[in-house]
Design an enzyme around this catalytic site. Structure first.
Site, PDB file in Angstrom:
ATOM      1  N   TYR A  77       8.353 -16.266   1.654  1.00 36.98           N
ATOM      2  CA  TYR A  77       9.101 -15.901   0.804  1.00 36.98           C
ATOM      3  C   TYR A  77      10.600 -16.617   1.937  1.00 36.98           C
ATOM      4  O   TYR A  77      11.592 -16.661   0.865  1.00 36.98           O
ATOM      5  CB  TYR A  77       9.050 -15.154   0.308  1.00 36.98           C
ATOM      6  CG  TYR A  77       8.185 -14.650  -1.258  1.00 36.98           C
ATOM      7  CD1 TYR A  77       6.631 -16.020  -0.867  1.00 36.98           C
ATOM      8  CD2 TYR A  77       8.352 -14.214  -1.830  1.00 36.98           C
ATOM      9  CE1 TYR A  77       5.705 -15.668  -1.519  1.00 36.98           C
ATOM     10  CE2 TYR A  77       7.104 -13.624  -2.708  1.00 36.98           C
ATOM     11  CZ  TYR A  77       5.728 -14.854  -2.522  1.00 36.98           C
ATOM     12  OH  TYR A  77       4.553 -14.161  -3.480  1.00 36.98           O
ATOM     13  N   ASP A  90       0.616  -7.463  -8.217  1.00 34.67           N
ATOM     14  CA  ASP A  90       0.272  -7.504  -9.984  1.00 34.67           C
ATOM     15  C   ASP A  90      -0.846  -7.602 -10.079  1.00 34.67           C
ATOM     16  O   ASP A  90      -1.605  -6.770 -11.443  1.00 34.67           O
ATOM     17  CB  ASP A  90       0.738  -9.013 -10.042  1.00 34.67           C
ATOM     18  CG  ASP A  90       1.843  -9.618 -10.604  1.00 34.67           C
ATOM     19  OD1 ASP A  90       2.650  -8.957 -10.698  1.00 34.67           O
ATOM     20  OD2 ASP A  90       1.949 -10.543 -11.024  1.00 34.67           O
ATOM     21  N   ASP A 111      -8.508 -11.208   1.094  1.00 35.20           N
ATOM     22  CA  ASP A 111      -9.586 -11.727  -0.310  1.00 35.20           C
ATOM     23  C   ASP A 111     -10.600 -10.648  -0.849  1.00 35.20           C
ATOM     24  O   ASP A 111     -10.868 -10.833  -1.787  1.00 35.20           O
ATOM     25  CB  ASP A 111     -10.348 -13.167   0.310  1.00 35.20           C
ATOM     26  CG  ASP A 111     -10.577 -13.022   2.126  1.00 35.20           C
ATOM     27  OD1 ASP A 111     -10.122 -12.619   2.548  1.00 35.20           O
ATOM     28  OD2 ASP A 111     -11.123 -14.688   2.135  1.00 35.20           O
ATOM     29  N   ASP A 159       2.779  -9.371  -2.829  1.00 33.92           N
ATOM     30  CA  ASP A 159       3.268  -9.689  -4.416  1.00 33.92           C
ATOM     31  C   ASP A 159       2.251 -10.250  -5.612  1.00 33.92           C
ATOM     32  O   ASP A 159       1.923  -9.292  -7.419  1.00 33.92           O
ATOM     33  CB  ASP A 159       3.896 -11.041  -4.125  1.00 33.92           C
ATOM     34  CG  ASP A 159       4.606 -12.097  -6.086  1.00 33.92           C
ATOM     35  OD1 ASP A 159       4.513 -10.427  -6.224  1.00 33.92           O
ATOM     36  OD2 ASP A 159       4.708 -13.009  -5.091  1.00 33.92           O
TER      37      ASP A 159
END
Ligand code: IPM
Ligand code: MG
Length: 362
Positions: free
Chosen positions: A146, A255, A227, A251
């Site tokens: 980012y 969630d 993963d 991030d």
């Protein structure tokens, strides 16, 4: 005690949910006798509307004068909002990334807890959630993809976009230390998440975390590929205590973790630098689809305010009082729409704030 708090209401549901958190803070101030002083700061779309850019130098300077900053959410609906007609570096999200960088908020703590009362809102099977779970995601927040160099170029008539994922060992070391420190106060287990089977940055991550881990012999360290972690979060969330990971993986995984707790509307977060200063925000977005309707869940923001009292202001008792009031309101059967289930009482944003205020005790 006088508390100087910066407040970024932001966009979408931000103003509604922050208003409730301020109500709760005021109630805590009244009961525990603290004088709260708020400075309103603009970030994201609200700052674009006022100043044409998502974060001004003045806002950064003002934020630095505060002991901590409480934030709602920023951003809008990219399909309709004029903010998204601007170039990417002038959009609301760029302001959020910039304030994190300017304030050096490299350590992002996102606790994901399954409340007994919210089991019904959890999409996982009961045998998986039996006994609940309580994990802390420690996300690196000012490095990686980012913040790496990015560009879009046209080469031989073909448009190509680049983003670079860069970490140096110092950045990894400082976040790893934070991860181990917090594990020492919890169940002494760190799961470091990377993609070391493919990425160089992850191989450095793994090596550096190993080195830091050597200084914490009491903490069990395991490594997990990202993963696999995404899968384990829904297969067996109870195995996690502290998840330590880089910016983008954190991030995404946070969630996912929030959803297994029932709703992103429950997930608080703290973003800290090397000092006591921190920025506290719910992990969810600005939810423009429900903005202004008075139905958003303010609990993540209220729990973020509790984290602010605990981490930046050393007011543990006051933080406990908020957390207990939230647990009590859930026990008493009150729910916003996102966590609603049969037989419970549906309430709106402001009512939820009032109900929590009424349960704050000394
Ligand atoms: C978050 C958000 C932000 C992030 C966006 C809005 C830039 O998704 O806080 O998780 O990716 O960090
Ligand atoms: Mg996110």
């Amino acid at each position: 005690m006088r508390l100087d708090i910066g407040v970024i209401k932001g966009d979408g549901i931000g103003p509604e949910i922050v208003t409730e958190a301020m109500k709760v803070l005021d109630k805590v101030g009244e009961i525990y006798q603290h004088e709260l002083s708020y400075s309103q700061l603009l970030l994201g779309g609200a700052s674009i509307d006022a100043h044409g850019i998502p974060l001004t130098d003045e806002t950064v300077a003002e934020a630095k004068k505060c002991q901590a900053v409480l934030m709602g959410s920023i951003g809008g609906d990219a399909k309709v909002s004029p903010w998204y007609q601007l170039e990417p570096s002038k959009r609301p999200e760029a302001g959020l990334l910039k304030i994190r960088k300017e304030l050096n908020l490299f350590a992002n703590l996102r606790p994901a807890i399954l409340y007994e009362e919210l089991k019904g809102a959890c999409p996982l099977k009961e045998e998986i959630t039996e006994g609940g779970f309580d994990m802390m995601i420690m996300r690196e927040l000012t490095g990686g993809l980012y913040f790496g160099e990015r560009k879009t170029v046209e080469e031989d008539g073909v448009v190509t976009a680049y983003d670079s994922l860069t970490y140096n060992e110092n950045e990894i070391r400082r976040i790893a230390k934070r991860g181990f420190d917090i594990a020492m106060k919890r169940h002494k287990k760190v799961t470091s998440v990377d993609k070391a089977n493919v990425l160089d940055s992850s191989r450095l991550w793994r090596k550096t975390v190993e080195e830091v881990g050597a200084d914490y012999p009491e903490v069990t360290l395991e490594h997990m590929l990202v993963d696999n972690c995404a899968m384990q979060l829904v297969k067996d969330p109870k195995q996690f205590d502290v998840i330590l990971t880089e910016n983008m993986f954190g991030d995404i995984l946070s969630d996912e973790a929030s959803m297994v707790t029932g709703s992103i509307g429950m997930l608080a977060s703290a973003s800290l630098n090397e000092t006591k200063f921190g920025l506290y925000e719910p992990s969810g977005g600005s939810a423009p689809d429900i903005a202004g309707k008075g139905i958003a869940n303010p609990i993540a923001t209220i729990l973020s305010a509790a984290m602010m009292l605990r981490f930046s202001l050393d007011l543990d008792k006051e933080a406990d009082a908020i957390e207990q009031a939230v647990a009590q309101v859930l026990k008493d059967g009150y729910r916003t729409g996102d966590i609603m289930s049969d037989g419970k009482t549906l309430v709106g944003t402001a009512q939820m704030g009032d109900l929590i205020c009424n349960r704050i005790k000394r």
